[in-house]
Design a protein around this motif. Sequence first.
Motif, short mmCIF file in Angstrom:
data_model
loop_
_atom_site.label_atom_id
_atom_site.label_comp_id
_atom_site.label_asym_id
_atom_site.label_seq_id
_atom_site.Cartn_x
_atom_site.Cartn_y
_atom_site.Cartn_z
N ALA A 168 7.21 2.75 -9.49
CA ALA A 168 7.72 1.88 -8.43
C ALA A 168 9.04 2.41 -7.88
CB ALA A 168 7.90 0.46 -8.96
N GLY B 172 8.97 -1.07 -4.81
CA GLY B 172 7.76 -0.45 -5.34
C GLY B 172 6.89 -1.46 -6.08
N LEU B 173 7.52 -2.29 -6.89
CA LEU B 173 6.75 -3.30 -7.63
C LEU B 173 6.14 -4.31 -6.67
CD1 LEU B 173 9.08 -3.98 -10.70
CD2 LEU B 173 6.97 -2.65 -10.64
N GLU B 176 3.06 -2.81 -4.92
CA GLU B 176 1.87 -2.73 -5.75
C GLU B 176 1.32 -4.11 -6.09
OE1 GLU B 176 0.05 -0.30 -6.03
OE2 GLU B 176 1.45 1.15 -5.19
#
Lengths: 208, 208
Positions: A168, B172-173, B176
Amino acid sequence: MTPRRPFQRVGEEARRAALIEATLDLIAEGGPQAATVRAIALRAGVTPGLIRHYFATKEDLVAAAHEVLMTGLTEASAARLGELPDDPLSRLSEFLANAVSPPVADPRSVALWAASMQLVPRDEAMRRVHEATYLGFRDRLEAMIAEALATTGRRDEDTRALAIAGNALLDGLWIEAGALPDHFREGELKSIAIKAFSRLLSLDLPEG
Amino acid sequence: MTPRRPFQRVGEEARRAALIEATLDLIAEGGPQAATVRAIALRAGVTPGLIRHYFATKEDLVAAAHEVLMTGLTEASAARLGELPDDPLSRLSEFLANAVSPPVADPRSVALWAASMQLVPRDEAMRRVHEATYLGFRDRLEAMIAEALATTGRRDEDTRALAIAGNALLDGLWIEAGALPDHFREGELKSIAIKAFSRLLSLDLPEG
DNA sequence: TCAGTAATTATGCAAGCGTATAATTAGCCT
DNA sequence: AGGCTAATTATACGCTTGCATAATTACTGA
């Protein structure tokens, strides 16, 4: 009677590749709406009708282009794996530096990725490709993390969680590098990535 | 002579909001190409011509929608800021948990964000909004990080770098979570975010 | 209450889209 | 050398798009 445009016959493989490349270029430059059949044909040096000869529909062409893009990206980051040092720490460090620097991190790649991300929720084939490439990258990262941790004998860590977080982190840096390239000093993201991973893993990763 | 469609006059503010909401809905469901002036008008319960009355061009409408989306997202993660504990560590911890959980992190938001990301490199107005909201979020995060570090007397750290890395990690987390919601267990991302930040900052952040 | 006006609808247009289909021609095979 | 065929060009059609402009009507305020 204007004369008919002369042309050359090129192999099927080469034509498909040229059409796909033209498609990717156009999407990267102007977004999906810029990739019209006429523009693609012009860029590829053919007339629009030919596209129909190789792809039943424009959607097919775009899907083919997406596949080429994604496999190209993962192969690009895998390609240099062989050149990386053997020492797990240096290896991981250089891998990180790679991931947030050109040519991996550049506006074109990010723009193409953003374009394909849009299709992921709506297109089953796209989602499968996304899933596979995401997991492939993450697994590779997880392996390198495990090796790096093993250098100090730490083998019981939750490498899955670390890989998810690390992945991430890289994704986020990669995106911002592509979206706002002028907001970061030369090499700043590289340094940030390595320092952040050092703390994330409680390791001392060397900075190039 | 079919009778002319009856209509109600709604305040300018409400109309603009309705048009923007319709635009976002359509983009989220079918991508930017689904948000045609006719579709937007239909969804908003008006006729296409009215759009021109409130927005000089469709591009203007999309830009306005983007701004509403982004400020909405940052406000959604800031909204609960007031309810957060005073203790800087718990405060940061809950802030992180918020950022990677619904309603901040959900497929619709991520899809919309991906759609707008595409326009950012090519549209000056979009880039300004992206820049402003990105920096706004990051600055807030940096402030919380500084406060958290101050609890243990660490005031000399490079909080800029930490905020960039932390922001990237959250981004990023978040992505996703929206793109592959089924790949993570309930609460897993929350836990990962807090643990990762704990190590990133060398602090012991409490998990809800 | 009723005239004025701004909000809204209605209509139309020019451009660009993807695609279908027919006409041509380059290169291969014998 | 010369026909065969598939690769390529050419043309055209029907739709959709964003946008302009004219016609109407709901509300406002005097």
